[in-house]
Design a protein around this motif. Structure first.
Motif, PDB file in Angstrom:
ATOM      1  N   GLY A   1     118.662   9.067  35.894  1.00  0.00           N
ATOM      2  CA  GLY A   1     119.830   9.413  36.304  1.00  0.00           C
ATOM      3  C   GLY A   1     120.732   8.314  36.802  1.00  0.00           C
ATOM      4  O   GLY A   1     121.385   8.297  37.627  1.00  0.00           O
TER       5      GLY A   1
ATOM      6  N   SER B   1     123.369   6.706  35.159  1.00  0.00           N
ATOM      7  CA  SER B   1     124.752   6.681  35.022  1.00  0.00           C
ATOM      8  C   SER B   1     125.401   7.662  35.989  1.00  0.00           C
ATOM      9  O   SER B   1     126.548   7.392  36.781  1.00  0.00           O
ATOM     10  CB  SER B   1     125.304   7.642  33.758  1.00  0.00           C
ATOM     11  N   THR B   2     124.871   8.799  36.269  1.00  0.00           N
ATOM     12  CA  THR B   2     125.105   9.731  37.401  1.00  0.00           C
ATOM     13  C   THR B   2     125.040   9.099  38.921  1.00  0.00           C
ATOM     14  O   THR B   2     126.073   9.062  39.546  1.00  0.00           O
ATOM     15  CB  THR B   2     124.461  10.948  37.702  1.00  0.00           C
TER      16      THR B   2
ATOM     17  N   GLU C   1     127.887   6.464  39.003  1.00  0.00           N
ATOM     18  CA  GLU C   1     129.369   7.226  39.317  1.00  0.00           C
ATOM     19  C   GLU C   1     129.420   7.952  40.479  1.00  0.00           C
ATOM     20  O   GLU C   1     130.587   7.389  41.205  1.00  0.00           O
ATOM     21  CB  GLU C   1     129.342   8.630  38.381  1.00  0.00           C
TER      22      GLU C   1
ATOM     23  N   ARG D   1     130.079   9.675  29.960  1.00  0.00           N
ATOM     24  CA  ARG D   1     128.879   9.961  31.001  1.00  0.00           C
ATOM     25  C   ARG D   1     129.340   9.564  32.442  1.00  0.00           C
ATOM     26  O   ARG D   1     128.721   9.838  33.575  1.00  0.00           O
ATOM     27  CB  ARG D   1     127.698   8.925  30.653  1.00  0.00           C
TER      28      ARG D   1
ATOM     29  N   ILE E   1     123.763  14.010  42.419  1.00  0.00           N
ATOM     30  CA  ILE E   1     124.539  15.200  42.338  1.00  0.00           C
ATOM     31  C   ILE E   1     125.030  15.760  43.649  1.00  0.00           C
ATOM     32  O   ILE E   1     126.368  16.087  43.752  1.00  0.00           O
ATOM     33  CB  ILE E   1     123.263  16.198  41.796  1.00  0.00           C
TER      34      ILE E   1
END
Lengths: 365, 365
Positions: free
Chosen positions: B100, B102-103, B106, B141, B275
């Motif tokens: 994860g 890229s997430t 970000e 993404r 998330i």
């Protein structure tokens, strides 16, 4: 003088007695013999192929010479020995000072010569040129082995760079093999980059350890652990036996954390005592198991071919660098640019481009 | 038209209406503007120093260009930006596909811009030139970050060699810093040699992991573990929280086995969820702790100076090799010699010497 009797002048002189030559013929012969003593490349090769250890030593000295005139002769010797080499097993042995490396190699080497092998022991120790104390320099440390006619012991070549020392050692391996030695042991110190160099010239890599106090994994260079085909815990005698067995369990667990080797070999751990000789036979048994496996699955031959390719590339890259860094005028310029990039006054890439431009211009001149 | 009334001949012609020019002036202005659109080095530098992201992008494109004519201009831009660079923190982030990345970037990047930072995200992915699939190529993404005016995202340069890609990325860092970005994130994939390259251009190295099943240490590249200043276990949300905490304990134990870092920093492990954003603030807190330490003990500046020296040497060595391996005629000869050394027909050292002789002769011609 033929018309001597025809002249009776007062100036007539009697023939003197024949004087001895001012230099004795015996001395001349002696000197000529000494001068001629420098054997030709063919002498060296013939000597080596006959198993003559003196000729082997002289050829290795030639390889180690930094005299540029010796290079061509050395290359001829290597080229002529090459078809007769390659019939040995090459074992790298490393371990930090204090693990009993010399005593182990002596016990291991004697075990091998008693089994009918011919054992050559070489060393890679780039520090020896600085400290003048090579790890194998003090030959008395292997008293038994040095007297063994089926053993040959050679201290580390000295050289400014590890690359230079490694190259010389690797060429010496060829000569030892051509001389009939079928087990080549390459010793190195357990520090720095020399392990990588040795690892890339041997078939089997043995790491010598002793049982230490506390956490067994503490402070171990993982890179070296990862290279090992066999970890031997030395000094497993007397009060140490229990500790050594414990260490064996810990190392075994640690080894299982590494990814499987391309050889298909699962690295082993064993204990031994170079003093009591307990376990020395196991070391050779495990080593032989490895060679049986690696030869049957063709890994042995594939690895040697790969090592040859590696050394070709390494030598090219090293000599390209040597050519640059040793060019007249580059060193002071490099120093100046290094300071500039260090102080963020110049981008490292622009500095490099400028230096290279200078270098290539000088070459073309 | 004033004397129109004085002539009454039949041949008299009325003045026509003024015709418009055949090419509109507006179009000319437009075309001129377009033609002039290729900005000069000064235009680029001025744009960058004003914080203009378009100009930054164009300058990076210039750096990435393989057109030899662009080199000089690119070098000028870098040289002029250099005095204005160097005021950022550079963070390397690595992790295998699936963790994860890229997430995380970000969420981490948004957290930073919300705190008033300007964040540039670059990537080193040497595989992108082959697969045409850069790790940052799919900008969607990072939907949120890409829209953020205080963020700048740039996919990996493509290039034949890791060295080439790394060089371009490192020069891009200078431009990003001159453009006012104070946090530079360098993303790379968790495989191969690219970590080493990224490690040598950042101040802080972050390894992204997820809690896996089974032995946490299994299959981890120790070299990468050893580089990490911080291990972040991502996806610590829902059912994963317990597993992530367990993994944290295991990684902490593993990290303590490594020798202490020169920075005096003890690498940390933390968990987060990109998330739910839980733990993202901790990542930045730990990172800031590191920078406070490294700046106070001068390690930060010493490391940057060392990196600059490293890149100077690396660039020289790489370009020396390029010069050799790309010389006309060397490739087929090299192949031939490689086969010979592989088959033990030729010593690698003699082969290398012969090839180098050829190379230098060609250079002098």
């Amino acid at each position: 003088m033929t018309n001597q009797n025809n002249h009776t002048s007062a100036l007539h002189e009697k023939d003197g007695v024949q004087q001895p030559e001012s230099i004795s013929k015996a001395s001349i012969a002696q000197i000529t013999k000494l001068r001629r003593k420098q054997p030709t490349a063919d002498d060296l090769v013939n000597g080596i192929l006959e198993g003559n250890k003196t000729m082997l030593s002289r050829a290795i000295t030639l390889i180690e010479s930094t005299n540029a005139n010796h290079l061509e002769k050395a290359n001829k010797v290597i080229a002529d020995c090459l078809p007769h080499a390659n019939k040995s097993v090459r074992i790298g042995i490393t371990g930090v000072p204090g693990v009993g490396k010399s005593t182990f190699i002596e016990a291991f080497g004697k075990h091998l010569t008693e089994k009918g092998h011919k054992v050559a022991v070489l060393a890679v120790d780039p520090s020896s040129s600085l400290s003048h104390g090579s790890i194998l320099g003090d030959k008395t440390r292997m008293e038994e082995l040095v007297k063994d006619e089926n053993a040959y012991i050679r201290p580390s070549a000295s050289g400014d760079t590890l690359g230079g020392v490694a190259r010389k050692t690797r060429e010496s391996i060829i000569l030892c093999e051509a001389c009939g030695f079928d087990v080549i042991i390459i010793e190195t110190v357990g520090v720095g980059q020399s392990e990588t160099a040795v690892h890339s010239m041997v078939d089997f890599f043995l790491l010598l350890k002793i049982a230490g106090a506390g956490d067994e994994l503490q402070g171990i260079k993982r890179g070296i652990m990862e290279m090992a085909d066999l970890i031997v815990i030395n000094k497993a005698d007397g009060d140490n036996i229990k500790k050594a067995k414990l260490a064996k369990t810990e190392f075994n667990r640690a080894l299982h954390l590494f990814p499987a080797k391309n050889s298909g070999w699962q690295p082993k751990v064993t204990t031994c005592s170079a003093i009591t000789k307990d376990g020395i036979d196991d070391v050779w048994k495990i080593t032989s198991d490895y060679f049986n496996l690696a030869k049957s699955n063709n890994y042995f031959e594939a690895k040697r071919a790969e090592q040859n390719r590696y050394w070709l590339t390494e030598t090219i890259n090293e000599q390209l660098k040597n050519s640059f860094y040793s060019q007249e005028g580059i060193a002071p310029l490099l120093k100046q640019y290094q300071e500039a990039v260090q102080n963020h006054e110049l981008s490292p890439f622009i500095a490099a481009q400028t230096l290279l431009k200078k270098y290539f211009e000088n070459l073309e001149r």
